[in-house]
Design a protein around this motif. Sequence first.
Motif, PDB file in Angstrom:
ATOM      1  N   TRP A 132      67.933  64.336  19.153  1.00 26.08           N
ATOM      2  CA  TRP A 132      66.567  64.616  18.720  1.00 26.08           C
ATOM      3  C   TRP A 132      66.549  65.744  17.690  1.00 26.08           C
ATOM      4  N   THR A 133      65.990  65.432  16.535  1.00 21.49           N
ATOM      5  CA  THR A 133      65.760  66.405  15.475  1.00 21.49           C
ATOM      6  C   THR A 133      64.316  66.250  15.010  1.00 21.49           C
ATOM      7  N   ARG A 134      63.866  67.194  14.193  1.00 23.54           N
ATOM      8  CA  ARG A 134      62.501  67.088  13.657  1.00 23.54           C
ATOM      9  C   ARG A 134      62.346  65.821  12.818  1.00 23.54           C
ATOM     10  N   ARG A 135      63.384  65.498  12.060  1.00 24.06           N
ATOM     11  CA  ARG A 135      63.343  64.286  11.228  1.00 24.06           C
ATOM     12  C   ARG A 135      63.271  63.032  12.083  1.00 24.06           C
TER      13      ARG A 135
ATOM     14  N   GLY B 134      59.773  62.783  13.717  1.00 21.07           N
ATOM     15  CA  GLY B 134      58.783  62.380  12.727  1.00 21.07           C
ATOM     16  C   GLY B 134      58.882  60.905  12.370  1.00 21.07           C
TER      17      GLY B 134
END
Length: 269
Positions: free
Chosen positions: A142-145, A148
């Motif tokens: 899980w990353t912000r990208r 999103g």
Amino acid sequence: MPLVMPLGAAIGLMMGLTGAGGGILAVPALVMGLGLSMTSAAPIALAAVGISAAVGALDGLNRRIVRYKAAALMAVLGTLCSHAGIGLAHIIPDTVLTALFSAVMLIVSVRMLRRATAQGAGPLLRADRPCMLNPATGRLHWTRRCAGTLAGIGATAGLFAGMLGVGGGFVIVPAFRRYTDIDMHGIVATSLMVIALISLATVGSVLLHGTRIPEIGWVFVGSAVVGMIAGRAGARHVQPRLLQIAFALIAALVAVILAVRVAWPGLLG
């Protein structure tokens, strides 16, 4: 009507096999097969897609191949955006909705056909995809990208669910294949969970606002569930590439028929 049960079963079967095909074909099946309007067909299609997808998602959960955190995020955004879609459906004329649906189906079918026929040309995985699995844990990194990207997929699927009465699998499955490295079985199972959550939330909202599903609609729903069970049982024995090609050709044919009905209403009855 004699077509209700086979049409419902075919929708459930296709969705169980591909995680996408049945949802986008449910409304055209009701419009062309049973003579319903787009606005009348939408809640029946959503109920059939949502309930049968829930059955398929339970199978995926049992097999531990559902990415349930990703599904939950997409479902929340999808449910919120589905209300905007419902509002648009009450503003836009039925003929315009039908034309829009036809255009979306044609675009999806062309893209899916291109992807299916090009699958053998190279490896499926790409290191630059925004949502990648962690090799050590087998879970999404899980990353912000990544968050999103998944939120955008869910929002788009929800908008179409509310506006056109589709489950959104035709958005979710291609997007998952493009933006993640999850295998096809995991994509289908996760797509079914998102479809179930968005569709059932949307149809619940529609029913609370006074819409009623007739008896023939519930027969369609029950038949779709039976088709879903058969589709999930047979999915592991059928090549996904062949299913994608078949779905793309069917979707293209239905898109053309719907476009003809809009342009020349009396030509196809």
